[in-house]
Design a protein around this motif. Structure first.
Motif, PDB file in Angstrom:
ATOM      1  N   LEU A 159       0.799  -0.973  -0.141  1.00 33.79           N
ATOM      2  CA  LEU A 159       0.309  -0.039   0.151  1.00 33.79           C
ATOM      3  C   LEU A 159       0.883   1.484   0.311  1.00 33.79           C
ATOM      4  O   LEU A 159       0.161   2.401  -0.391  1.00 33.79           O
ATOM      5  CB  LEU A 159      -0.793  -0.093   0.953  1.00 33.79           C
ATOM      6  N   GLY A 160       2.103   1.506   0.156  1.00 31.75           N
ATOM      7  CA  GLY A 160       3.322   2.523  -0.497  1.00 31.75           C
ATOM      8  C   GLY A 160       2.904   3.261   1.259  1.00 31.75           C
ATOM      9  O   GLY A 160       2.967   4.094   1.888  1.00 31.75           O
ATOM     10  N   LEU A 161       2.943   2.318   3.074  1.00 31.17           N
ATOM     11  CA  LEU A 161       2.640   2.785   3.837  1.00 31.17           C
ATOM     12  C   LEU A 161       4.471   2.862   4.140  1.00 31.17           C
ATOM     13  O   LEU A 161       5.201   1.756   4.029  1.00 31.17           O
ATOM     14  CB  LEU A 161       1.742   2.314   5.112  1.00 31.17           C
ATOM     15  N   GLU A 162       4.577   3.831   5.383  1.00 32.76           N
ATOM     16  CA  GLU A 162       6.021   3.127   6.032  1.00 32.76           C
ATOM     17  C   GLU A 162       6.131   2.836   6.907  1.00 32.76           C
ATOM     18  O   GLU A 162       7.245   2.267   6.855  1.00 32.76           O
ATOM     19  CB  GLU A 162       6.202   5.249   6.556  1.00 32.76           C
ATOM     20  N   GLY A 163       5.325   1.800   7.295  1.00 30.71           N
ATOM     21  CA  GLY A 163       5.019   0.673   7.752  1.00 30.71           C
ATOM     22  C   GLY A 163       4.855   0.366   8.761  1.00 30.71           C
ATOM     23  O   GLY A 163       3.323   0.856   8.725  1.00 30.71           O
ATOM     24  N   ILE A 164       4.809  -0.415   9.902  1.00 30.86           N
ATOM     25  CA  ILE A 164       4.360  -0.487  11.134  1.00 30.86           C
ATOM     26  C   ILE A 164       4.458  -0.849  12.106  1.00 30.86           C
ATOM     27  O   ILE A 164       6.085  -0.383  12.315  1.00 30.86           O
ATOM     28  CB  ILE A 164       2.994  -2.190  10.413  1.00 30.86           C
ATOM     29  N   LEU A 165       3.471  -0.581  13.467  1.00 32.73           N
ATOM     30  CA  LEU A 165       4.092  -0.552  14.466  1.00 32.73           C
ATOM     31  C   LEU A 165       3.788  -1.548  15.869  1.00 32.73           C
ATOM     32  O   LEU A 165       2.526  -2.162  14.875  1.00 32.73           O
ATOM     33  CB  LEU A 165       3.991   0.842  15.330  1.00 32.73           C
ATOM     34  N   VAL A 185       8.216  -0.930  13.029  1.00 30.47           N
ATOM     35  CA  VAL A 185       8.936  -2.142  11.575  1.00 30.47           C
ATOM     36  C   VAL A 185       8.630  -1.072  10.074  1.00 30.47           C
ATOM     37  O   VAL A 185       7.562  -1.378   9.366  1.00 30.47           O
ATOM     38  CB  VAL A 185       8.102  -3.937  11.532  1.00 30.47           C
ATOM     39  N   LYS A 186       9.548  -1.213   9.735  1.00 33.26           N
ATOM     40  CA  LYS A 186       9.650   0.231   8.160  1.00 33.26           C
ATOM     41  C   LYS A 186       9.847  -0.314   7.272  1.00 33.26           C
ATOM     42  O   LYS A 186      10.999  -1.681   6.636  1.00 33.26           O
ATOM     43  CB  LYS A 186      10.568   1.881   8.301  1.00 33.26           C
ATOM     44  N   ASN A 187       9.217   0.279   6.165  1.00 32.27           N
ATOM     45  CA  ASN A 187       9.850   0.155   4.784  1.00 32.27           C
ATOM     46  C   ASN A 187      10.424   0.745   4.185  1.00 32.27           C
ATOM     47  O   ASN A 187      11.267   0.500   2.726  1.00 32.27           O
ATOM     48  CB  ASN A 187       7.948   0.088   3.809  1.00 32.27           C
ATOM     49  N   ILE A 188      10.393   2.401   4.559  1.00 28.49           N
ATOM     50  CA  ILE A 188      11.618   3.193   4.398  1.00 28.49           C
ATOM     51  C   ILE A 188      12.163   3.457   5.323  1.00 28.49           C
ATOM     52  O   ILE A 188      12.040   3.936   6.524  1.00 28.49           O
ATOM     53  CB  ILE A 188      10.103   4.761   4.252  1.00 28.49           C
ATOM     54  N   ARG A 189      13.613   3.229   5.886  1.00 27.17           N
ATOM     55  CA  ARG A 189      14.782   3.782   6.236  1.00 27.17           C
ATOM     56  C   ARG A 189      14.520   5.472   6.585  1.00 27.17           C
ATOM     57  O   ARG A 189      15.013   6.122   5.799  1.00 27.17           O
ATOM     58  CB  ARG A 189      15.880   3.388   5.947  1.00 27.17           C
ATOM     59  N   VAL A 273      15.733  12.537   6.989  1.00 23.67           N
ATOM     60  CA  VAL A 273      15.770  11.728   6.049  1.00 23.67           C
ATOM     61  C   VAL A 273      15.714  10.444   5.604  1.00 23.67           C
ATOM     62  O   VAL A 273      15.846   9.739   6.451  1.00 23.67           O
ATOM     63  CB  VAL A 273      17.964  12.235   5.684  1.00 23.67           C
ATOM     64  N   SER A 274      15.884  10.832   4.440  1.00 26.70           N
ATOM     65  CA  SER A 274      15.628   8.552   3.791  1.00 26.70           C
ATOM     66  C   SER A 274      17.036   8.632   3.381  1.00 26.70           C
ATOM     67  O   SER A 274      17.924   9.496   2.554  1.00 26.70           O
ATOM     68  CB  SER A 274      14.653   8.248   2.959  1.00 26.70           C
ATOM     69  N   PHE A 275      17.553   7.249   3.528  1.00 27.53           N
ATOM     70  CA  PHE A 275      18.730   6.852   2.994  1.00 27.53           C
ATOM     71  C   PHE A 275      18.841   5.507   2.577  1.00 27.53           C
ATOM     72  O   PHE A 275      17.073   4.651   2.723  1.00 27.53           O
ATOM     73  CB  PHE A 275      19.959   7.187   3.740  1.00 27.53           C
ATOM     74  N   GLY A 280      30.624   0.986   6.437  1.00 28.82           N
ATOM     75  CA  GLY A 280      30.804   0.716   7.461  1.00 28.82           C
ATOM     76  C   GLY A 280      31.545   1.378   7.639  1.00 28.82           C
ATOM     77  O   GLY A 280      32.342   1.416   8.998  1.00 28.82           O
ATOM     78  N   ASP A 281      32.030   2.720   7.471  1.00 32.34           N
ATOM     79  CA  ASP A 281      32.945   4.051   8.108  1.00 32.34           C
ATOM     80  C   ASP A 281      31.488   4.485   9.381  1.00 32.34           C
ATOM     81  O   ASP A 281      31.666   5.593   9.917  1.00 32.34           O
ATOM     82  CB  ASP A 281      33.298   4.290   7.356  1.00 32.34           C
ATOM     83  N   GLY A 282      30.480   3.824   8.887  1.00 33.62           N
ATOM     84  CA  GLY A 282      29.409   4.661   9.920  1.00 33.62           C
ATOM     85  C   GLY A 282      28.780   6.097   9.009  1.00 33.62           C
ATOM     86  O   GLY A 282      28.229   6.843   9.691  1.00 33.62           O
ATOM     87  N   ARG A 283      28.528   6.263   7.741  1.00 28.52           N
ATOM     88  CA  ARG A 283      27.836   6.975   6.628  1.00 28.52           C
ATOM     89  C   ARG A 283      26.639   6.674   6.097  1.00 28.52           C
ATOM     90  O   ARG A 283      26.584   5.227   5.867  1.00 28.52           O
ATOM     91  CB  ARG A 283      28.757   7.744   5.853  1.00 28.52           C
ATOM     92  N   LEU A 284      25.252   7.623   6.199  1.00 27.52           N
ATOM     93  CA  LEU A 284      24.807   7.527   5.121  1.00 27.52           C
ATOM     94  C   LEU A 284      24.447   7.088   3.636  1.00 27.52           C
ATOM     95  O   LEU A 284      25.505   7.931   2.945  1.00 27.52           O
ATOM     96  CB  LEU A 284      23.473   8.535   5.554  1.00 27.52           C
ATOM     97  N   ARG A 285      23.766   5.935   2.861  1.00 32.92           N
ATOM     98  CA  ARG A 285      24.241   5.389   1.080  1.00 32.92           C
ATOM     99  C   ARG A 285      22.810   6.791   1.068  1.00 32.92           C
ATOM    100  O   ARG A 285      21.799   6.607   1.526  1.00 32.92           O
ATOM    101  CB  ARG A 285      24.542   4.266   1.634  1.00 32.92           C
ATOM    102  N   HIS A 286      23.106   7.399   0.048  1.00 36.03           N
ATOM    103  CA  HIS A 286      21.371   7.957  -0.432  1.00 36.03           C
ATOM    104  C   HIS A 286      21.096   8.739   0.552  1.00 36.03           C
ATOM    105  O   HIS A 286      19.454   8.425   0.247  1.00 36.03           O
ATOM    106  CB  HIS A 286      21.843   6.926  -1.522  1.00 36.03           C
ATOM    107  N   PRO A 287      21.019   9.582   1.222  1.00 36.74           N
ATOM    108  CA  PRO A 287      20.695  10.463   2.060  1.00 36.74           C
ATOM    109  C   PRO A 287      19.894  10.960   0.904  1.00 36.74           C
ATOM    110  O   PRO A 287      19.949  11.663  -0.131  1.00 36.74           O
ATOM    111  CB  PRO A 287      21.178  11.078   2.947  1.00 36.74           C
ATOM    112  N   SER A 288      18.447  11.462   0.733  1.00 33.15           N
ATOM    113  CA  SER A 288      17.338  12.805   1.162  1.00 33.15           C
ATOM    114  C   SER A 288      16.750  13.642   1.858  1.00 33.15           C
ATOM    115  O   SER A 288      16.042  12.763   3.140  1.00 33.15           O
ATOM    116  CB  SER A 288      16.678  11.622  -0.152  1.00 33.15           C
ATOM    117  N   TRP A 289      16.491  14.587   1.988  1.00 38.87           N
ATOM    118  CA  TRP A 289      16.018  15.658   2.828  1.00 38.87           C
ATOM    119  C   TRP A 289      14.797  15.387   2.361  1.00 38.87           C
ATOM    120  O   TRP A 289      13.710  15.379   1.646  1.00 38.87           O
ATOM    121  CB  TRP A 289      16.879  16.616   2.501  1.00 38.87           C
TER     122      TRP A 289
END
Length: 314
Positions: A159-165, A185-189, A273-275, A280-289
């Motif tokens: 359904l394209g929802l963010e996730g569930i609780l 439990v998220k569908n979008i990080r 942000v989403s990502f 491995g060095d503790g950075r976010l890959r492909h973050p988006s505001w």
């Protein structure tokens, strides 16, 4: 009470499931009139005039929920809510409330009359909440969803929802605490971040913000850099950020990150942000505001770790 990032519990019979909505967490005090507090205890009542008719109530009660902007298909849109989060001018608020009405999704009952309910198990609090029958033009109690949990989260993804609780039936309400007895439990990080600096842009963004330098607090209370975010901004968001960051400028680095050409700022503003993943060095890959979170305090912002459900009673 705050949820911990996790996975769907194996023991479905010990848990209830709810849709995770994408909005502003808010505690509602319904007495002779309505009073709404954000997660960082700021009074935000004036920003949401369409919720005022929740009051009066006899007996008075206190609820927990999420203020959201719902799309035509019933999904919550954090982007649609953004223009309303920062407004305090009454005329502007009334105009935005008419154009982008908010809905208060109430999911827990904490107090009624002179009785605190926080020691009661979640299931009992939820049943008492449902007995109040809180259905109005701009507020409602979203349904509890039955398991199996894996099927519930799969359906939320379709359904394209963010996730569930996921909420343990026997868990008390733990104010201000992040507990494994509530799992998101998220569908979008996504990740809350503290803005510690910005880098000038090039091309169309020359002379303006090109990207934001992001950080989170460690358990030791120190800021650690987790990379830059340079996508997902609207022009109005960039203009608003520039105005907010201007008085926060400082000459010395906010973190020990070795990043060239940074305009350092005091760590006062929280964003989200989403990502795609953590490196491995503790950075976010492909973050988006995604937007500012003025309802959050910087020192609350830490890296979210995925945890498994805890068995047994709380």
């Amino acid at each position: 009470m705050l949820a911990t990032a996790g996975i769907v519990p194996r023991d479905d019979t010990a848990w209830n499931f709810e849709v995770k909505f994408d909005g502003i967490r808010a505690i509602g005090y319904i007495t002779d009139e309505l009073r709404i507090l954000s997660r960082n205890d700021k009074n935000i009542t004036a920003a949401w005039p369409e919720l005022a008719a929740l009051a009066p109530a006899d007996p008075p009660f206190v609820v927990d929920g999420e203020i959201v902007a719902l799309t035509a298909d019933g999904r919550s849109s954090f982007e649609a809510l953004q223009p309303r989060m920062h407004q305090r001018n009454p005329a502007t608020i009334r105009a935005l409330a008419a154009a982008i009405p908010a809905t208060y999704l109430i999911f827990d009952l904490l107090h009624i009359g002179d009785r605190s309910l926080i020691e009661l198990p979640y299931l009992q609090r939820r049943e008492l909440l449902e007995q109040l029958d809180l259905r109005g033009p701009r507020w409602q109690v979203p349904p509890r969803l039955s398991g199996p949990g894996a099927a519930v989260v799969d359906q939320s993804r379709r359904l394209g929802l963010e996730g569930i609780l996921c909420k343990r039936l026997d868990s008390p309400y733990l104010p201000g605490r992040r507990s494994p007895h509530w799992l998101k439990v998220k569908n979008i990080r996504d990740q809350e971040i503290v803005i510690v600096g910005w880098k000038p842009g090039a091309g169309r963004r020359a002379g303006h913000i090109g990207s934001l330098l992001m950080a989170v607090y460690t358990d030791a209370g120190e800021l650690t850099c987790i990379g830059n975010v340079g996508t997902g901004f609207t022009q109005s968001a960039l203009d608003d950020l520039a105005a907010r960051l201007e008085p926060l400028q400082r000459k010395t680095p906010t973190t020990d990150a070795d990043v060239p050409d940074v305009r350092w700022v005091e760590p006062r503003l929280v964003g989200e942000v989403s990502f795609s993943e953590w490196t491995g060095d503790g950075r976010l890959r492909h973050p988006s505001w995604r937007g500012l979170r003025l309802d959050k305090e910087p020192r609350q912002v830490k890296r979210e770790l995925i945890r498994h459900a805890r068995s047994g009673t709380p």
